[in-house]
Design a protein around this motif. Structure first.
Motif, PDB file in Angstrom:
ATOM      1  N   GLU A 152      -3.157  10.930  -6.700  1.00 48.77           N
ATOM      2  CA  GLU A 152      -3.282  11.455  -5.339  1.00 48.77           C
ATOM      3  C   GLU A 152      -4.209  10.579  -4.504  1.00 48.77           C
ATOM      4  O   GLU A 152      -5.050  11.078  -3.740  1.00 48.77           O
ATOM      5  N   GLN A 153      -4.077   9.282  -4.704  1.00 46.85           N
ATOM      6  CA  GLN A 153      -4.893   8.336  -3.949  1.00 46.85           C
ATOM      7  C   GLN A 153      -4.002   7.246  -3.379  1.00 46.85           C
ATOM      8  O   GLN A 153      -2.919   6.974  -3.902  1.00 46.85           O
ATOM      9  N   ILE A 154      -4.526   6.599  -2.336  1.00 48.49           N
ATOM     10  CA  ILE A 154      -3.836   5.422  -1.803  1.00 48.49           C
ATOM     11  C   ILE A 154      -4.084   4.276  -2.771  1.00 48.49           C
ATOM     12  O   ILE A 154      -5.208   4.089  -3.247  1.00 48.49           O
ATOM     13  N   LEU A 209      -5.210  -1.233  -7.194  1.00 48.00           N
ATOM     14  CA  LEU A 209      -6.549  -0.858  -6.741  1.00 48.00           C
ATOM     15  C   LEU A 209      -6.469   0.492  -6.049  1.00 48.00           C
ATOM     16  O   LEU A 209      -5.779   0.634  -5.032  1.00 48.00           O
ATOM     17  N   TYR A 210      -7.154   1.483  -6.612  1.00 46.35           N
ATOM     18  CA  TYR A 210      -7.100   2.833  -6.055  1.00 46.35           C
ATOM     19  C   TYR A 210      -8.238   3.037  -5.053  1.00 46.35           C
ATOM     20  O   TYR A 210      -9.372   2.637  -5.323  1.00 46.35           O
ATOM     21  N   VAL A 211      -7.907   3.661  -3.940  1.00 46.25           N
ATOM     22  CA  VAL A 211      -8.915   3.832  -2.887  1.00 46.25           C
ATOM     23  C   VAL A 211      -9.432   5.267  -2.892  1.00 46.25           C
ATOM     24  O   VAL A 211      -8.655   6.213  -2.777  1.00 46.25           O
ATOM     25  N   VAL A 235       0.867  -1.180   0.000  1.00 48.08           N
ATOM     26  CA  VAL A 235       0.000   0.000   0.000  1.00 48.08           C
ATOM     27  C   VAL A 235       0.897   1.221   0.000  1.00 48.08           C
ATOM     28  O   VAL A 235       1.859   1.294   0.784  1.00 48.08           O
ATOM     29  N   LEU A 236       0.613   2.151  -0.883  1.00 44.68           N
ATOM     30  CA  LEU A 236       1.391   3.381  -0.937  1.00 44.68           C
ATOM     31  C   LEU A 236       0.525   4.505  -1.498  1.00 44.68           C
ATOM     32  O   LEU A 236      -0.612   4.267  -1.875  1.00 44.68           O
ATOM     33  N   VAL A 237       1.086   5.712  -1.523  1.00 39.80           N
ATOM     34  CA  VAL A 237       0.339   6.824  -2.098  1.00 39.80           C
ATOM     35  C   VAL A 237       0.777   7.002  -3.540  1.00 39.80           C
ATOM     36  O   VAL A 237       1.965   7.120  -3.828  1.00 39.80           O
ATOM     37  N   PRO A 250     -10.619   8.339  -1.258  1.00 38.21           N
ATOM     38  CA  PRO A 250     -10.413   8.773   0.135  1.00 38.21           C
ATOM     39  C   PRO A 250     -11.723   9.076   0.871  1.00 38.21           C
ATOM     40  O   PRO A 250     -11.765   9.039   2.092  1.00 38.21           O
ATOM     41  N   VAL A 251     -12.779   9.357   0.146  1.00 38.75           N
ATOM     42  CA  VAL A 251     -14.046   9.698   0.792  1.00 38.75           C
ATOM     43  C   VAL A 251     -14.700   8.453   1.402  1.00 38.75           C
ATOM     44  O   VAL A 251     -15.204   8.490   2.516  1.00 38.75           O
ATOM     45  N   VAL A 252     -14.662   7.349   0.668  1.00 40.43           N
ATOM     46  CA  VAL A 252     -15.364   6.150   1.148  1.00 40.43           C
ATOM     47  C   VAL A 252     -14.422   5.090   1.707  1.00 40.43           C
ATOM     48  O   VAL A 252     -14.856   4.146   2.355  1.00 40.43           O
ATOM     49  N   GLY A 253     -13.120   5.240   1.472  1.00 43.87           N
ATOM     50  CA  GLY A 253     -12.167   4.256   1.978  1.00 43.87           C
ATOM     51  C   GLY A 253     -12.166   2.975   1.170  1.00 43.87           C
ATOM     52  O   GLY A 253     -12.850   2.869   0.130  1.00 43.87           O
ATOM     53  N   LEU A 254     -11.427   2.003   1.636  1.00 48.42           N
ATOM     54  CA  LEU A 254     -11.313   0.722   0.928  1.00 48.42           C
ATOM     55  C   LEU A 254     -12.640  -0.021   0.981  1.00 48.42           C
ATOM     56  O   LEU A 254     -13.213  -0.219   2.041  1.00 48.42           O
ATOM     57  N   GLN A 255     -13.121  -0.436  -0.183  1.00 44.46           N
ATOM     58  CA  GLN A 255     -14.407  -1.132  -0.266  1.00 44.46           C
ATOM     59  C   GLN A 255     -14.215  -2.651  -0.324  1.00 44.46           C
ATOM     60  O   GLN A 255     -13.233  -3.139  -0.889  1.00 44.46           O
ATOM     61  N   ASP A 256     -15.189  -3.359   0.239  1.00 44.45           N
ATOM     62  CA  ASP A 256     -15.091  -4.817   0.252  1.00 44.45           C
ATOM     63  C   ASP A 256     -15.034  -5.409  -1.152  1.00 44.45           C
ATOM     64  O   ASP A 256     -14.383  -6.424  -1.376  1.00 44.45           O
ATOM     65  N   TYR A 257     -15.728  -4.770  -2.123  1.00 41.64           N
ATOM     66  CA  TYR A 257     -15.688  -5.329  -3.485  1.00 41.64           C
ATOM     67  C   TYR A 257     -14.264  -5.300  -4.042  1.00 41.64           C
ATOM     68  O   TYR A 257     -13.868  -6.149  -4.828  1.00 41.64           O
ATOM     69  N   GLN A 258     -13.472  -4.297  -3.563  1.00 42.40           N
ATOM     70  CA  GLN A 258     -12.085  -4.221  -4.029  1.00 42.40           C
ATOM     71  C   GLN A 258     -11.266  -5.390  -3.467  1.00 42.40           C
ATOM     72  O   GLN A 258     -10.414  -5.940  -4.152  1.00 42.40           O
ATOM     73  N   CYS A 259     -11.564  -5.752  -2.214  1.00 43.95           N
ATOM     74  CA  CYS A 259     -10.888  -6.896  -1.609  1.00 43.95           C
ATOM     75  C   CYS A 259     -11.259  -8.164  -2.366  1.00 43.95           C
ATOM     76  O   CYS A 259     -10.412  -9.037  -2.592  1.00 43.95           O
ATOM     77  N   ARG A 260     -12.540  -8.255  -2.776  1.00 41.79           N
ATOM     78  CA  ARG A 260     -12.960  -9.448  -3.540  1.00 41.79           C
ATOM     79  C   ARG A 260     -12.262  -9.482  -4.897  1.00 41.79           C
ATOM     80  O   ARG A 260     -11.801 -10.534  -5.332  1.00 41.79           O
ATOM     81  N   CYS A 261     -12.159  -8.317  -5.552  1.00 44.42           N
ATOM     82  CA  CYS A 261     -11.427  -8.228  -6.824  1.00 44.42           C
ATOM     83  C   CYS A 261     -10.024  -8.793  -6.652  1.00 44.42           C
ATOM     84  O   CYS A 261      -9.544  -9.584  -7.470  1.00 44.42           O
ATOM     85  N   ALA A 262      -9.378  -8.351  -5.576  1.00 44.43           N
ATOM     86  CA  ALA A 262      -8.011  -8.787  -5.311  1.00 44.43           C
ATOM     87  C   ALA A 262      -7.968 -10.299  -5.082  1.00 44.43           C
ATOM     88  O   ALA A 262      -7.079 -10.993  -5.586  1.00 44.43           O
ATOM     89  N   GLY A 263      -8.958 -10.800  -4.351  1.00 43.39           N
ATOM     90  CA  GLY A 263      -9.028 -12.238  -4.066  1.00 43.39           C
ATOM     91  C   GLY A 263      -9.168 -13.057  -5.342  1.00 43.39           C
ATOM     92  O   GLY A 263      -8.505 -14.081  -5.505  1.00 43.39           O
TER      93      GLY A 263
END
Ligand code: GDP
Ligand code: MN
Length: 388
Positions: free
Chosen positions: A119-121, A147-149, A112-114, A151-164
């Motif tokens: 300008e997103q994590i 996967l870009y996060v 994880v980095l910026v 900043p308003v809503v933070g990391l979403q579960d669907y993104q974790c599923r994408c990664a999985g």
């Protein structure tokens, strides 16, 4: 500011990210004790230095007797570990991590980095863990998922599923990836982190996720907000001159050349380094003494420069806006009195009290050449370095 692997892993555990059982030690006998407590028949012995590539450099080893745990730890401690990420001198090993070995089925990569462009994590994810991610990025960029996060809503579960799905995870490992990623995200934003990397994130034989390695870099500008993390600073892993510089509020970065420079203002320092190169020389450092500097600080800056053996000439470039040139001159003279001035010094002073500064330097009887302008100063400094 970097943390050691064992420190980063402590932080991981706090955020629900599993790591192998283990403890860091500072002696061979302590290593034996820890290994005994961990039980089992094999142990991982890991040199703790602020650099990757330890495995290939002999800093990570699997051993299968308590004697070997003790001997290897004893052998590593006090040595310097040279990896492809360190200088030729390497980094001192003052701590060794003893761990239970992991049952490794697959090695994944998560960082994880910026991202400065968006300008997103960003989460960087790859199934090709355990190796140089730089090589993967170059040879097979499609093997890395970004996967870009928002900043308003933070990391979403669907993104974790994408990664999985991308990593072909199933069952428990698939579910645990969400815990790992959400944990990393919280850790990242709550601790002013620049970069956190798990390489490898292991899928075990029991289909569980385990962070076998841990790299963590904190934003130095935010460290003051995290006293516990600040206390983890290990000066033995840093360039000595840079540590001293920090104490005196100097922005100093050691470089490979032989023309040292001392400048007020980061922009002017960059321009000065460019000019040195343009005149055919190589800067020995970046050094910004700051806008409102004092004679004391200038003296410390000089001592710092002189502590580097490679330096052959010194270029002082001061534009006196806030700072007064006579103060700078006093600092130079003070340093010369304290440590001597064995090298040619070329000075370009301009601005407030520049005339007075030059007079002070001339009257000091030191080997100082006053330049007419910046180009002339760079020219003289480069020639002086070649003459030494
Ligand atoms: P680095 O070389 O500095 O990145 O150090 P790592 O902690 O990543 O270790 C390097 C490599 O050693 C890993 O990629 C693994 O392949 C291997 N390794 C580390 N711990 C274990 C372990 O518990 N069991 C096994 N079999 N291999 C390990
Ligand atoms: Mn690693």
């Amino acid at each position: 500011m970097n943390l050691h692997e064992f420190q980063a892993k402590q932080l991981f555990n706090r955020y629900g990210i599993s790591t192998p059982e283990g403890q860091s030690v500072t002696s061979g006998s302590q290593a034996r004790q820890v290994a005994q407590q961990l039980a089992g028949e094999r142990w991982v012995v890991k040199a703790q230095v602020h650099a990757g590539g330890r495995g290939k450099a002999g800093g990570v080893k699997l051993v299968d007797s308590l004697d070997e745990v003790e001997e290897l730890t004893y052998e590593l401690l006090g040595k310097h570990l040279v990896t492809h990420q360190t200088t030729a001198e390497g980094l001192p090993i003052n701590q060794v991590l003893i761990e239970k070995p992991s049952d490794i089925d697959r090695e994944l990569y998560v960082a994880v980095l910026v991202d400065r462009v968006t300008e997103q994590i960003v989460f960087m994810i790859s199934a090709q863990g355990g190796m140089d991610i730089e090589a993967v990025a170059e040879e097979d960029p499609d093997a890395i998922l970004n996967l870009y996060v928002d900043p308003v809503v933070g990391l979403q579960d669907y993104q974790c599923r994408c990664a999985g799905f991308f990593l072909n995870l199933t069952g428990d490992a698939f579910k645990q990836l969400r815990t790992v990623m959400q944990g990393l995200y919280q850790l990242f934003i709550e601790n002013d982190v620049n970069l956190v990397e798990i390489n490898p994130l292991v899928v075990t034989g029991q289909n569980e996720l385990l962070a076998v390695d841990a790299k963590l870099n904190l934003d130095e500008n935010g460290v003051f907000r995290h006293a516990e993390l600040a206390a983890m600073f290990d000066p033995t892993q840093e360039d000595e001159a840079e540590v001293v510089a920090k104490q005196y509020g100097l922005n100093y970065i050691a470089l490979d050349g032989d023309v040292a420079c001392m400048v007020n203002g980061a922009g002017l320092a960059m321009a000065t380094m460019d000019l040195i190169q343009k005149e055919g020389g190589q800067p020995a450092n970046f050094l910004d003494v700051g806008g409102g500097t004092t004679a004391d600080r200038v003296a410390e800056a000089f001592k710092l420069i002189l502590s580097e053996k490679k330096v052959k000439s010194i270029l002082v470039n001061i534009f006196g806006g806030i700072v007064r040139c006579d103060l700078i001159a006093e600092g130079i003279i003070q340093a010369a009195k304290e440590v001597g001035m064995p090298l040619p010094v070329i000075v370009r002073l301009e601005g407030t009290n520049a005339e007075l500064g030059r007079e002070l330097l001339a009257a000091s009887g030191m080997n100082i050449r006053v330049a007419q302008d910046l180009t002339d100063a760079a020219k003289q400094a480069v020639i002086a370095a070649q003459e030494v």
